[in-house]
Write an enzyme that holds these catalytic residues in place. Structure first.
Site, PDB file in Angstrom:
ATOM      1  N   GLU A  29      -8.131  29.404  -6.377  1.00 25.58           N
ATOM      2  CA  GLU A  29      -8.163  30.141  -5.830  1.00 25.58           C
ATOM      3  C   GLU A  29      -7.221  30.952  -6.648  1.00 25.58           C
ATOM      4  O   GLU A  29      -7.922  32.080  -7.588  1.00 25.58           O
ATOM      5  CB  GLU A  29      -7.430  30.540  -4.037  1.00 25.58           C
ATOM      6  CG  GLU A  29      -7.813  31.502  -3.557  1.00 25.58           C
ATOM      7  CD  GLU A  29      -7.432  31.115  -2.114  1.00 25.58           C
ATOM      8  OE1 GLU A  29      -7.617  32.356  -1.464  1.00 25.58           O
ATOM      9  OE2 GLU A  29      -7.740  30.004  -1.661  1.00 25.58           O
ATOM     10  N   ASP A  34      -1.388  39.563   0.740  1.00 26.46           N
ATOM     11  CA  ASP A  34      -0.068  38.768   0.463  1.00 26.46           C
ATOM     12  C   ASP A  34       0.608  39.759  -0.686  1.00 26.46           C
ATOM     13  O   ASP A  34       2.180  39.429  -0.135  1.00 26.46           O
ATOM     14  CB  ASP A  34      -0.012  37.130  -0.298  1.00 26.46           C
ATOM     15  CG  ASP A  34      -1.816  36.425   0.019  1.00 26.46           C
ATOM     16  OD1 ASP A  34      -2.651  37.343   0.713  1.00 26.46           O
ATOM     17  OD2 ASP A  34      -1.251  35.365   0.757  1.00 26.46           O
ATOM     18  N   GLU A  45       1.902  28.354   3.474  1.00 24.42           N
ATOM     19  CA  GLU A  45       1.179  29.195   4.131  1.00 24.42           C
ATOM     20  C   GLU A  45       0.530  29.528   5.442  1.00 24.42           C
ATOM     21  O   GLU A  45       0.156  30.230   6.172  1.00 24.42           O
ATOM     22  CB  GLU A  45      -0.321  28.897   3.273  1.00 24.42           C
ATOM     23  CG  GLU A  45      -1.974  29.671   3.685  1.00 24.42           C
ATOM     24  CD  GLU A  45      -3.256  29.106   3.039  1.00 24.42           C
ATOM     25  OE1 GLU A  45      -3.988  29.510   3.210  1.00 24.42           O
ATOM     26  OE2 GLU A  45      -3.480  27.848   2.615  1.00 24.42           O
TER      27      GLU A  45
END
Length: 886
Positions: free
Chosen positions: A470, A477, A748
């Site tokens: 990714e 973010d 995360e």
């Protein structure tokens, strides 16, 4: 005391070589201990450099009235392809001038003329096929990517060269060699962009690399310039400007006469890793006299518009030694670096020719001690080195990077030692400009996790994570971490480039994608993601005081806000994809409806655009968007305000109204922007506090959006003590829980997950807490754009005895340190030149406050306000030491 030139710090522009802006901003700062000193005038001189010596000045500003330490270079002063030095002196409000600073240098690139060079690529590419992957739940077949491409060209120089400048780009990545040496210390260059819109070029002074006979070599790797994202074979462009002592100028340019070949770099990619076959090394390929008769001829590339690379390049920043080495099974060795970071390893090995050493990377270990690659998802994250068998060999990859703590080594000839590999830390080389420390060791460890996570995700774009397939510039973010990153690092040039990336990704209708550059075509963005365009620009203005970001991007930001209005129905935006992403126990928001966050950001962006229009002098637009923002606020309250709190309009039958204070985010967001009707605002805040204390035991119950605001809302409402308890929790969910589970970067998710989905252990989006540390533990925050006015405040949290925080502002360093002991508070402050500070000092009733052991009145410090438990004073620049009874 103003005469010391060492007090002056000049910025040599964030692109020290090859700027393509004819009107760069020249900025400086002053570190001075003198009190109540303010900048009133400055004088700047710019000189042209020839043969490393200064000629006469090309521009002297004369005395310029200014209270801000920057000046825009006037038009038609700078010539392209030229080296300049500049210096500054400044005058205070009393008429005393400093000496001139030392010279700082910069050079110009292409200002008016066009490139003569042409994009080229290989005529005989070698391909490898990547494995298939899942992107956003959809299976995508593997793609053909290109093995490493080698390009070369020989040339001779006729006379003495006074200066040689190379302008170069290669997409996805390149490495430049001249006469057998790698040029410069950049890696993974150039910065990532939307290549169909533009690519970035770098500039190098290569004078000392050249002789009479010369060879230029370039290696190309895939990077992001791959078929998966709609691009193709890597391409290069190179232009060498040779300036001779007699005044002649000659250009050597990339064209189809350049030769091309394959080489030892085989498979390569940021997700794949890299395979390097040392048995295929081509000795002398980048030196003059090499026989390239067997090489192919290059062909024209598709090309990109070129812009100078203005942000700090990616570099090797530091090296880490492994702290442990375990044999997991025969022939399989696991190295532990003790820290999750971004980069690669340097392999040191001896063995027979053709031996193959494989390196795999991971953030976690399985229970049996083997590496857990599930967090990597579809990233193979594997580097392979084939030995040439010639004594001790060293290998580092060129065109990949990994996010990892552990490295697995297999195929090593013999048994490796702790010295066999070294961790190489790599990220954008932004300067660290902030410091924070306090007595609470848990909070210090969270702060360190934020720093490592932030550095790991500064890879020419603000990535979400560095380990899996990714590593994109997700706008959610990016904007949530922006304030924190500016406290810790010099981010002006980095975000200036990212704003350009956002602008380049905008559609004609104003829509933005969730990911920038738009390698994923995810239009339109969730409003909680698209807000990055406006939010980051506004944060930059507040932190650095530079309106140019707002002016340059105002049209694009306006188009985006107007696009949001097309999504609304009577002021409410139902559209959204993520909302308050990743609250405890979930990926999707549990208690906060996506429509609430989408509409809140519609108000947020419209209101900010009104303020931006006012800052840049567009009063008509300012009033227009303020009126629209008020309409959105009214619609927001009609839709989501239920009696005395905010909730969803539809509740499950099992959910009573009393139990439907639907989480911290739903109520913190309207409080954060003063959207709550005055008559219920105090009651709503008290109910939110009660909910946090009774229902969540002072734990966070927010996703990434709410986390950014909940602590600020509590602090602004006078309950910073509750916010402090939340950030100090060691049980789930909370930052301390991550620390106790062994985290060295933030995760995360709030949960400790080791599976294959949504479980990155190096994400920065929950790192927004670090800005709260600076402001509400350290006690340091800007009150006016550019830190022209500063707030210093000392919190009195239980069991917290000291803290310090410092930030290098546009005016100089602002810092605070405080310590409590034996009924006293010692407070030390540094206030930059030309700024003022409001200082809140705790003091017991009828207690004394002294400055340098004298009364405030004796020191000429006026008390603005006295209220229970504290006094408020205003001071000018200088160093101060206060002591108060508490």
């Amino acid at each position: 005391m103003l005469r010391r030139p060492e007090d002056l710090r000049c910025d040599s522009l964030r692109s020290p070589e090859g700027i393509d802006n004819p009107r760069p901003v020249l900025s400086w700062s002053v570190d001075s201990s003198d009190r109540n000193v303010a900048l009133s005038r400055c004088e700047i001189e710019i000189y042209r450099y020839l043969a490393d010596s200064r000629e006469s000045a090309v521009w002297k500003s004369g005395e310029v009235d200014t209270d801000f330490p920057s000046v825009i270079c006037p038009e038609e002063i700078l010539e392209e392809h030229s080296l300049y030095g500049w210096r500054v002196r400044w005058r205070d409000e009393k008429g005393v001038w400093s000496d001139f600073s030392d010279f700082s240098t910069f050079s110009t690139g292409f200002l008016a003329t066009q490139w003569q060079a042409r994009w080229i690529t290989t005529s005989e590419p070698e391909f490898f096929r990547t494995k298939g992957t899942y992107i956003l739940g959809e299976y995508i077949e593997g793609h053909l990517h290109t093995m490493g491409i080698y390009l070369r060209k020989e040339f001779n120089t006729s006379d003495q060269i006074s200066r040689a400048t190379a302008y170069v780009s290669g997409v996805g990545y390149y490495e430049l060699h001249i006469n057998g040496e790698k040029v410069g210390d950049r890696v993974l260059d150039p910065a990532q962009t939307a290549y169909e819109k533009y690519a970035m070029y770098s500039t190098f002074d290569v004078t000392h690399y050249l002789g009479k006979e010369n060879a230029v070599g370039m290696i190309l790797g895939n990077g992001r310039h791959i078929d998966s994202y709609g691009y193709g074979i890597p391409e290069a462009i190179f232009q060498l400007r040779l300036e001779y002592a007699d005044g002649r100028v000659e250009n050597l340019c990339s064209d189809t006469t350049w030769k091309c070949s394959g080489g030892p770099i085989r498979e390569n990619g940021i997700y794949y890793g890299e395979t390097y076959d040392a048995t295929k090394e081509i000795f002398g390929w980048d030196r003059p006299g090499f026989d390239d008769s067997g090489w192919g001829t290059s062909v024209p590339g598709r090309g990109s518009e070129l812009r100078s690379q203005s942000l700090e390049p990616i570099k090797v920043i530091e090296e880490l030694a492994p702290i442990a080495l375990e044999r997991q099974e025969p022939g399989v060795f696991i190295f532990d670096f003790g820290q999750n970071f971004t980069g690669w390893v340097r392999l040191k090995v001896r063995g027979p020719r053709g031996s193959c050493v494989r390196l795999r990377f991971s953030e976690l270990l399985n229970k049996d001690g083997s590496i857990n690659t599930l967090p990597m998802e579809n990233a193979e994250a594997t580097d392979t080195y084939v030995l040439k068998g010639e004594g001790t060999e060293l290998y580092e990859p060129t065109f990949t990077y990994h996010g990892f703590r552990y490295a697995e080594v297999t195929g090593y000839p013999g048994v490796p030692t702790l010295e066999s590999i070294t961790g190489i830390v790599v990220h954008s080389s932004v300067e660290k400009t902030g410091d924070f420390f306090c007595e609470n060791e848990l909070i210090n460890r969270v702060h360190e996790c934020v720093l490592w996570g932030q550095k790991s995700n500064l890879m020419s774009i603000p990535t979400d994570c560095p380990q899996r397939d990714e590593r994109h510039g997700w706008l959610g973010d990016a904007h949530l971490a922006a304030e924190e990153s500016m406290y810790n690092f010099s981010m002006k040039a980095f975000y200036e480039k990212f704003l350009d990336d956002i602008a380049a990704s905008q559609r004609d209708d104003g829509a933005l994608p969730d990911v920038v550059p738009g390698y994923y075509k995810l239009y339109p963005a969730d409003p909680a993601w698209g807000t990055a365009y406006i939010t980051i620009a506004w944060d930059l203005f507040n932190f650095y005081g530079d309106r140019s970001f707002l002016c340059r991007h105002y049209t694009g930001m306006k188009k985006y806000v107007d696009f949001l209005s097309t999504l609304s129905n009577n002021g409410i935006i139902e559209f959204g994809k993520y909302g308050d992403w990743c609250p405890p126990g979930s990926i999707l928001p549990k208690r906060t409806p996506v429509a609430l966050t989408s509409t809140w950001y519609y108000y947020h962006d419209t209101f900010l655009l009104s303020k931006i229009a006012g800052v840049i002098g567009l009063e008509g637009d300012s009033l227009l968007y303020l009126e629209r923002a008020n309409q959105v606020k009214q619609a927001f309250n009609r839709e989501f305000l239920k009696k005395d709190h905010y909730a969803v309009t539809k509740m499950s039958p099992r959910e009573s109204l009393d139990n439907a204070l639907l989480g911290q985010t739903s109520n913190a967001l309207p409080l954060a922007l003063d959207m709550v009707p005055e008559e219920i605002g105090k009651g709503l805040f008290e109910r939110l506090v009660d909910y946090i204390v009774r229902r969540t035991d002072c734990h966070v119950d927010t996703g990434i959006v709410g986390t950014k605001y909940i602590l600020e809302v509590l602090s602004e409402g006078g309950r910073a003590d509750i916010a402090y308890r939340m950030v100090s929790q060691e049980s789930y969910p909370g930052w301390g829980y991550m620390i106790n589970q062994g985290a060295t970067t933030l995760w995360e998710r709030w949960e400790y997950l080791t599976g294959s989905s949504m479980n990155s252990h190096n994400h920065i989006m929950l790192g927004s807490v670090d800005a709260w540390f600076y402001k509400n533990i350290g006690g340091l925050a800007p009150l006016e754009p550019g830190w022209k006015k500063i707030r210093f405040s000392v919190p009195l949290y239980k069991n917290l005895g000291f803290a310090s925080a410092g930030v290098r502002t546009p005016f100089g360093t602002a810092s605070i340190s405080w310590e409590r002991f034996y009924g006293y508070l010692i407070l030390c402050l540094s206030v930059p030149v030309s700024t003022t500070a409001l200082v809140e000092i705790p003091v017991k009733p009828k207690g004394a406050v002294l400055e340098s052991e004298r009364s405030l009145a004796d020191r000429g410090i006026k008390v603005l306000e006295e209220k229970e438990g504290k006094i408020l004073i205003e001071i000018g620049s200088g160093l101060y030491s206060f002591r108060s009874e508490i």
